[in-house]
Design a protein around this motif. Structure first.
Motif, PDB file in Angstrom:
ATOM      1  N   ASP A 121       0.813  -1.221   0.000  1.00 29.70           N
ATOM      2  CA  ASP A 121       0.000   0.000   0.000  1.00 29.70           C
ATOM      3  C   ASP A 121       0.846   1.270   0.000  1.00 29.70           C
ATOM      4  N   LEU A 122       2.162   1.141   0.134  1.00 26.10           N
ATOM      5  CA  LEU A 122       3.051   2.306   0.204  1.00 26.10           C
ATOM      6  C   LEU A 122       3.632   2.695  -1.151  1.00 26.10           C
ATOM      7  N   LYS A 123       3.261   2.000  -2.215  1.00 24.82           N
ATOM      8  CA  LYS A 123       3.792   2.266  -3.551  1.00 24.82           C
ATOM      9  C   LYS A 123       3.666   3.746  -3.910  1.00 24.82           C
ATOM     10  N   GLY A 124       4.717   4.244  -4.566  1.00 19.00           N
ATOM     11  CA  GLY A 124       4.728   5.625  -5.026  1.00 19.00           C
ATOM     12  C   GLY A 124       5.318   6.600  -4.023  1.00 19.00           C
ATOM     13  N   LEU A 125       5.649   6.127  -2.829  1.00 18.52           N
ATOM     14  CA  LEU A 125       6.159   7.020  -1.792  1.00 18.52           C
ATOM     15  C   LEU A 125       7.691   6.958  -1.691  1.00 18.52           C
ATOM     16  N   THR A 126       8.232   7.913  -0.957  1.00 19.75           N
ATOM     17  CA  THR A 126       9.668   7.966  -0.683  1.00 19.75           C
ATOM     18  C   THR A 126       9.882   7.644   0.788  1.00 19.75           C
ATOM     19  N   TYR A 127      10.864   6.793   1.044  1.00 21.72           N
ATOM     20  CA  TYR A 127      11.207   6.472   2.424  1.00 21.72           C
ATOM     21  C   TYR A 127      12.671   6.794   2.668  1.00 21.72           C
ATOM     22  N   CYS A 128      13.026   6.853   3.928  1.00 14.53           N
ATOM     23  CA  CYS A 128      14.387   7.183   4.318  1.00 14.53           C
ATOM     24  C   CYS A 128      14.936   6.055   5.175  1.00 14.53           C
ATOM     25  N   LEU A 129      16.144   5.622   4.856  1.00 15.03           N
ATOM     26  CA  LEU A 129      16.831   4.611   5.637  1.00 15.03           C
ATOM     27  C   LEU A 129      18.321   4.862   5.471  1.00 15.03           C
ATOM     28  N   PRO A 130      19.033   5.084   6.565  1.00 20.08           N
ATOM     29  CA  PRO A 130      20.448   5.462   6.466  1.00 20.08           C
ATOM     30  C   PRO A 130      21.322   4.427   5.763  1.00 20.08           C
ATOM     31  N   LEU A 131      22.453   4.889   5.294  1.00 18.62           N
ATOM     32  CA  LEU A 131      23.462   4.005   4.722  1.00 18.62           C
ATOM     33  C   LEU A 131      23.793   2.915   5.723  1.00 18.62           C
ATOM     34  N   GLY A 132      23.920   1.699   5.244  1.00 14.93           N
ATOM     35  CA  GLY A 132      24.269   0.584   6.112  1.00 14.93           C
ATOM     36  C   GLY A 132      23.074  -0.125   6.717  1.00 14.93           C
ATOM     37  N   TYR A 133      21.888   0.488   6.686  1.00 14.74           N
ATOM     38  CA  TYR A 133      20.690  -0.144   7.216  1.00 14.74           C
ATOM     39  C   TYR A 133      20.075  -0.992   6.097  1.00 14.74           C
ATOM     40  N   THR A 134      19.709  -2.219   6.431  1.00 12.59           N
ATOM     41  CA  THR A 134      19.007  -3.048   5.457  1.00 12.59           C
ATOM     42  C   THR A 134      17.514  -2.929   5.710  1.00 12.59           C
ATOM     43  N   THR A 135      16.755  -3.198   4.686  1.00 11.48           N
ATOM     44  CA  THR A 135      15.308  -3.107   4.822  1.00 11.48           C
ATOM     45  C   THR A 135      14.689  -4.470   4.551  1.00 11.48           C
ATOM     46  N   VAL A 136      13.407  -4.572   4.760  1.00 15.49           N
ATOM     47  CA  VAL A 136      12.707  -5.840   4.587  1.00 15.49           C
ATOM     48  C   VAL A 136      12.622  -6.187   3.106  1.00 15.49           C
ATOM     49  N   PRO A 137      12.583  -7.480   2.784  1.00 16.12           N
ATOM     50  CA  PRO A 137      12.547  -7.894   1.376  1.00 16.12           C
ATOM     51  C   PRO A 137      11.417  -7.249   0.564  1.00 16.12           C
ATOM     52  N   ALA A 138      10.237  -7.108   1.141  1.00 17.38           N
ATOM     53  CA  ALA A 138       9.119  -6.525   0.389  1.00 17.38           C
ATOM     54  C   ALA A 138       9.413  -5.083  -0.020  1.00 17.38           C
ATOM     55  N   ILE A 139      10.011  -4.315   0.876  1.00 19.81           N
ATOM     56  CA  ILE A 139      10.367  -2.932   0.554  1.00 19.81           C
ATOM     57  C   ILE A 139      11.508  -2.913  -0.450  1.00 19.81           C
ATOM     58  N   GLU A 140      12.466  -3.789  -0.286  1.00 25.67           N
ATOM     59  CA  GLU A 140      13.593  -3.874  -1.223  1.00 25.67           C
ATOM     60  C   GLU A 140      13.110  -4.189  -2.641  1.00 25.67           C
ATOM     61  N   ARG A 141      12.185  -5.141  -2.765  1.00 19.17           N
ATOM     62  CA  ARG A 141      11.654  -5.503  -4.088  1.00 19.17           C
ATOM     63  C   ARG A 141      10.942  -4.323  -4.740  1.00 19.17           C
TER      64      ARG A 141
END
Length: 177
Positions: free
Chosen positions: A80-100
């Protein structure tokens, strides 16, 4: 918090622990090359498992979606978050769904050097031109928000958990000890 856990683990062994705080990328690189005996906290990843040995878990973070308290963003899932911008610092990994979704161009990621900077960008608002959310562990985000703003009230979390994982101390395989 992770530093306190690491010190507590080593205390009964009567081992002195020196902890240097530095940017994620530098700490990771220097540990991988054997300059440091370990680095933390890290979630498991296939790439890191090739170069590091993992400790038992030192934390059990739960990924959440942080937005501003007055944000119009409503979502029941990451999709449901498609089209948005998120922030995550360098070195932080994110969840596979967000990565895809990011790799598919359906989400945009900003990567400043610190979570503090992400919080400032999120708080600045302007969803249509800026950061709409931060995918992060609630404990980590709340701690950083309190340090940055003195409160967590400018923020809220969407009602679903994005990931349940573990945090570890990682030791480079390149060191004999």
């Amino acid at each position: 918090m992770s530093a306190a856990i690491v010190r507590a683990v080593y205390a009964p062994m009567r081992r002195d622990v020196t902890i240097d705080h530095m940017p994620w990328k530098r700490g990771y690189t220097e540990t991988r090359h054997g300059t440091y005996a370990a680095t933390f906290p890290y979630i498991p990843s296939p790439e890191r498992k090739q170069a590091f040995v993992y400790s038992d878990p030192i934390g059990l973070p739960r990924g959440r979606i942080m937005v501003t308290a007055d944000s119009p963003v409503q979502a029941a899932s990451v999709a449901d978050l498609k089209g948005l911008t998120y922030c995550l610092p360098l070195g932080y990994t994110t969840v596979p769904a967000i990565e895809r979704l990011t790799e598919a161009g359906k989400l945009t990621r900003l990567t400043p050097e610190t979570l503090r900077r992400c919080l400032k960008l999120l708080r600045a608002g302007r969803i249509e031109r800026g950061v709409a959310f931060i995918p992060i562990d609630k404990v980590v985000a709340d701690f950083t928000a309190r340090k940055t703003f003195g409160t967590t009230t400018p923020f809220r979390y969407l009602g679903f958990v994005t990931q349940r994982t573990t945090l570890h101390v990682i030791f480079p395989k390149s060191r004999d000890d």
